[in-house]
Motif scaffolding. Structure first.
Motif, short mmCIF file in Angstrom:
data_model
loop_
_atom_site.label_atom_id
_atom_site.label_comp_id
_atom_site.label_asym_id
_atom_site.label_seq_id
_atom_site.Cartn_x
_atom_site.Cartn_y
_atom_site.Cartn_z
N THR A 107 0.84 -1.19 0.00
CA THR A 107 0.00 0.00 0.00
C THR A 107 0.88 1.24 0.00
OG1 THR A 107 -0.11 0.24 2.41
CG2 THR A 107 -1.72 -1.23 1.38
N SER A 108 0.32 2.35 -0.43
CA SER A 108 1.07 3.60 -0.41
C SER A 108 0.86 4.37 0.89
CB SER A 108 0.66 4.48 -1.59
OG SER A 108 -0.72 4.78 -1.53
N ASP A 109 -0.26 4.08 1.56
CA ASP A 109 -0.62 4.85 2.75
C ASP A 109 -0.86 3.99 3.99
OD1 ASP A 109 -2.96 3.62 2.02
OD2 ASP A 109 -4.11 5.46 1.70
N GLY A 110 -0.53 2.70 3.91
CA GLY A 110 -0.69 1.82 5.07
C GLY A 110 -2.10 1.33 5.30
N LYS A 111 -3.04 1.70 4.40
CA LYS A 111 -4.44 1.34 4.58
C LYS A 111 -4.90 0.32 3.54
CE LYS A 111 -5.95 5.66 4.46
NZ LYS A 111 -6.89 6.81 4.60
N LEU A 112 -5.78 -0.57 3.96
CA LEU A 112 -6.37 -1.54 3.05
C LEU A 112 -7.70 -1.02 2.50
CD1 LEU A 112 -5.79 -4.96 4.88
CD2 LEU A 112 -4.46 -3.97 3.02
N THR A 113 -8.02 -1.42 1.28
CA THR A 113 -9.27 -1.03 0.64
C THR A 113 -10.06 -2.28 0.25
OG1 THR A 113 -8.37 -1.08 -1.60
CG2 THR A 113 -8.09 0.97 -0.35
N PRO A 114 -11.34 -2.14 -0.05
CA PRO A 114 -12.10 -3.30 -0.54
C PRO A 114 -11.45 -3.94 -1.77
CG PRO A 114 -13.61 -1.57 0.09
CD PRO A 114 -12.23 -0.98 0.20
N ASN A 115 -10.89 -3.13 -2.64
CA ASN A 115 -10.23 -3.68 -3.83
C ASN A 115 -9.04 -4.55 -3.46
OD1 ASN A 115 -9.82 -3.74 -6.82
ND2 ASN A 115 -7.89 -2.78 -6.24
N ASP A 116 -8.28 -4.13 -2.44
CA ASP A 116 -7.16 -4.95 -1.95
C ASP A 116 -7.66 -6.30 -1.49
OD1 ASP A 116 -5.23 -2.93 -2.34
OD2 ASP A 116 -5.68 -2.04 -0.38
N VAL A 117 -8.75 -6.29 -0.75
CA VAL A 117 -9.30 -7.52 -0.19
C VAL A 117 -9.78 -8.45 -1.29
CG1 VAL A 117 -11.15 -8.49 1.24
CG2 VAL A 117 -9.91 -6.44 2.00
N THR A 118 -10.54 -7.92 -2.23
CA THR A 118 -11.08 -8.77 -3.30
C THR A 118 -9.96 -9.32 -4.19
OG1 THR A 118 -11.51 -6.80 -4.65
CG2 THR A 118 -13.33 -7.66 -3.33
N LEU A 150 -14.47 7.47 8.18
CA LEU A 150 -15.71 6.71 8.39
C LEU A 150 -16.11 5.99 7.11
CD1 LEU A 150 -18.23 5.89 9.98
CD2 LEU A 150 -19.24 8.12 9.39
N ALA A 151 -16.05 6.68 5.99
CA ALA A 151 -16.45 6.07 4.71
C ALA A 151 -15.54 4.89 4.36
CB ALA A 151 -16.42 7.12 3.61
N GLU A 152 -14.25 5.05 4.60
CA GLU A 152 -13.30 3.97 4.28
C GLU A 152 -13.54 2.75 5.15
OE1 GLU A 152 -9.41 6.56 2.78
OE2 GLU A 152 -9.74 6.21 4.91
N LEU A 153 -13.75 2.97 6.45
CA LEU A 153 -13.97 1.85 7.36
C LEU A 153 -15.29 1.15 7.04
CD1 LEU A 153 -12.87 0.28 9.80
CD2 LEU A 153 -14.24 1.79 11.26
N GLU A 154 -16.34 1.92 6.79
CA GLU A 154 -17.64 1.33 6.48
C GLU A 154 -17.56 0.50 5.20
OE1 GLU A 154 -22.32 2.61 5.78
OE2 GLU A 154 -20.79 4.16 6.06
N ALA A 155 -16.89 1.02 4.18
CA ALA A 155 -16.77 0.30 2.91
C ALA A 155 -16.00 -1.00 3.09
CB ALA A 155 -16.08 1.18 1.87
N LEU A 156 -14.96 -0.97 3.89
CA LEU A 156 -14.16 -2.16 4.14
C LEU A 156 -14.97 -3.19 4.92
CD1 LEU A 156 -11.34 -3.26 3.60
CD2 LEU A 156 -10.59 -2.24 5.75
N TYR A 157 -15.75 -2.73 5.89
CA TYR A 157 -16.58 -3.63 6.68
C TYR A 157 -17.67 -4.28 5.82
CZ TYR A 157 -19.69 -5.28 10.38
OH TYR A 157 -20.48 -6.06 11.20
N VAL A 158 -18.30 -3.50 4.96
CA VAL A 158 -19.32 -4.05 4.06
C VAL A 158 -18.72 -5.10 3.15
CG1 VAL A 158 -20.84 -3.50 2.12
CG2 VAL A 158 -20.81 -2.01 4.13
N CYS A 159 -17.54 -4.83 2.65
CA CYS A 159 -16.84 -5.80 1.80
C CYS A 159 -16.58 -7.10 2.57
CB CYS A 159 -15.52 -5.21 1.31
SG CYS A 159 -14.47 -6.37 0.43
#
Length: 341
Positions: A107-118, A150-159
């Motif tokens: 990652t470039s910023d230390g954070k995971l995204t739904p795309n990373d997970v999928t 909040l949006a990032e965490l919610e999106a990751l949780y939904v994923c």
């Protein structure tokens, strides 16, 4: 030499020490059955707006990550983490030592995204010949000072919900994340959009201790057995709970984190004013300026900090961390030395 290497060089906030002394001779039951543990858990449940949560107090962050992750995974399952994540970079292979693979993501910023997970799920679809991803591990703030919105965490949780994965948040520096100037998360939002998380005390005013929170009580069934089996169930559990009781009876926990962030941002502003850039855009108590190596050598005469990463032959990124107890005069001295470099 003044230490900007970490945020746990000092002992504990005086109010915690006072409370430990005040309660020292009061007899209590052991192994987390004391009155202080019960009261601290009650306060935390209100703070996170989840009366059904199951809370346990543990000694340290690596211990917490090891216990939670190994407890939740079956023998063939794995955990997904950013490559910079603590379980990948700084825990001596603790998770792997239990027989579970840590699947890392650049990652470039230390954070995971739904795309990373999928993407990881697609790469591990050849059942039963590969490990099965089951937990997504994140930290807030991250190991490089960034925070989740909040949006990032919610999106990751939904994923994670859609993919039958568990979302686990390492909160070693959760106070610093929640008091960052650009934060829009709350304790309640984190409890809503994670399955398990922990509130770090060691790096924010406590002598030691982390409070692990199972937001879904069914996930915590028999976790106390795992704590005991791994040698983490303290007979004098009150030592941990009294600290969280003190930190959360009012806003002390967030006040201490805000102070650390504010001092770090003072340093960051001076570094920017001098014209230097940063490896990451951190708004927490960890900052990563990119400095000339000649300036770094001069600063190391009076200050301790980590050289994080070489940029080229002339520049390197360093990590500077402030704490709840950082001396403001030393921050001023550092700023003056930077501006005069």
């Amino acid at each position: 030499m003044y230490n900007f290497k970490n945020d746990y060089s000092e002992g504990a906030h005086p109010r915690i020490l006072d409370k430990l002394i005040e309660t020292n001779l009061i007899q209590q039951l052991g192994y987390g059955e004391d009155d202080y543990s019960k009261e601290a858990k009650s306060i935390l449940k209100k703070k996170i707006a989840n009366q059904q949560a199951v809370i346990h107090f543990l000694s340290g962050g690596t211990q917490t990550n090891l216990l939670v992750i190994s407890f939740l995974l079956r023998i063939h399952e794995a955990v997904i983490s950013a490559k910079t994540g603590h379980i990948s970079a700084n825990e001596t292979g603790a998770i792997e030592a239990t027989g579970h693979k840590v699947i890392t993501v650049e990652t470039s910023d230390g954070k995971l995204t739904p795309n990373d997970v999928t993407t990881v799920l697609k790469e591990h679809a050849l059942a039963p010949h590969v490990v099965k991803p089951r937990i997504v591990y994140i930290s807030n703030s991250t190991e490089i000072g960034t925070i989740y919105s909040l949006a990032e965490l919610e999106a990751l949780y939904v994923c994670c919900q859609q993919q039958q994965l568990l979302l686990y948040l390492d909160g070693a520096r959760l106070g610093h994340a929640l008091t960052a100037e650009n934060n829009d998360l709350t304790f309640a939002a984190i409890a809503k959009y994670t399955d398990v998380f922990y509130i770090g005390g060691t790096k924010n005013g406590a002598l030691l201790g982390e409070a692990v929170v199972f937001n879904r009580p069914e996930l915590a069934v028999d976790f106390d057995y795992a704590i005991k089996q791994k040698g983490a169930l303290l007979a004098k559990g009150r030592v941990l709970s009294i600290q969280f009781l003190t930190l959360f009876q009012d806003d002390l926990y967030l006040e201490l984190a805000l102070r650390a962030n504010s001092l770090a941002m003072r340093m960051a502003k001076a570094i920017k004013d001098k014209g230097y850039s940063f490896l990451t855009e951190s708004t927490t108590n960890q900052i990563f300026p990119i400095l000339p190596k000649s300036v770094i050598e001069a600063l190391l005469i009076n200050y301790q900090f980590y050289i994080w990463k070489d940029i080229d032959s002339d520049y390197a990124a360093v990590r500077l961390i402030t704490s709840w107890a950082t001396d403001e005069k030393q921050v001023t001295n550092f700023i003056n030395d930077i501006l005069n470099s």
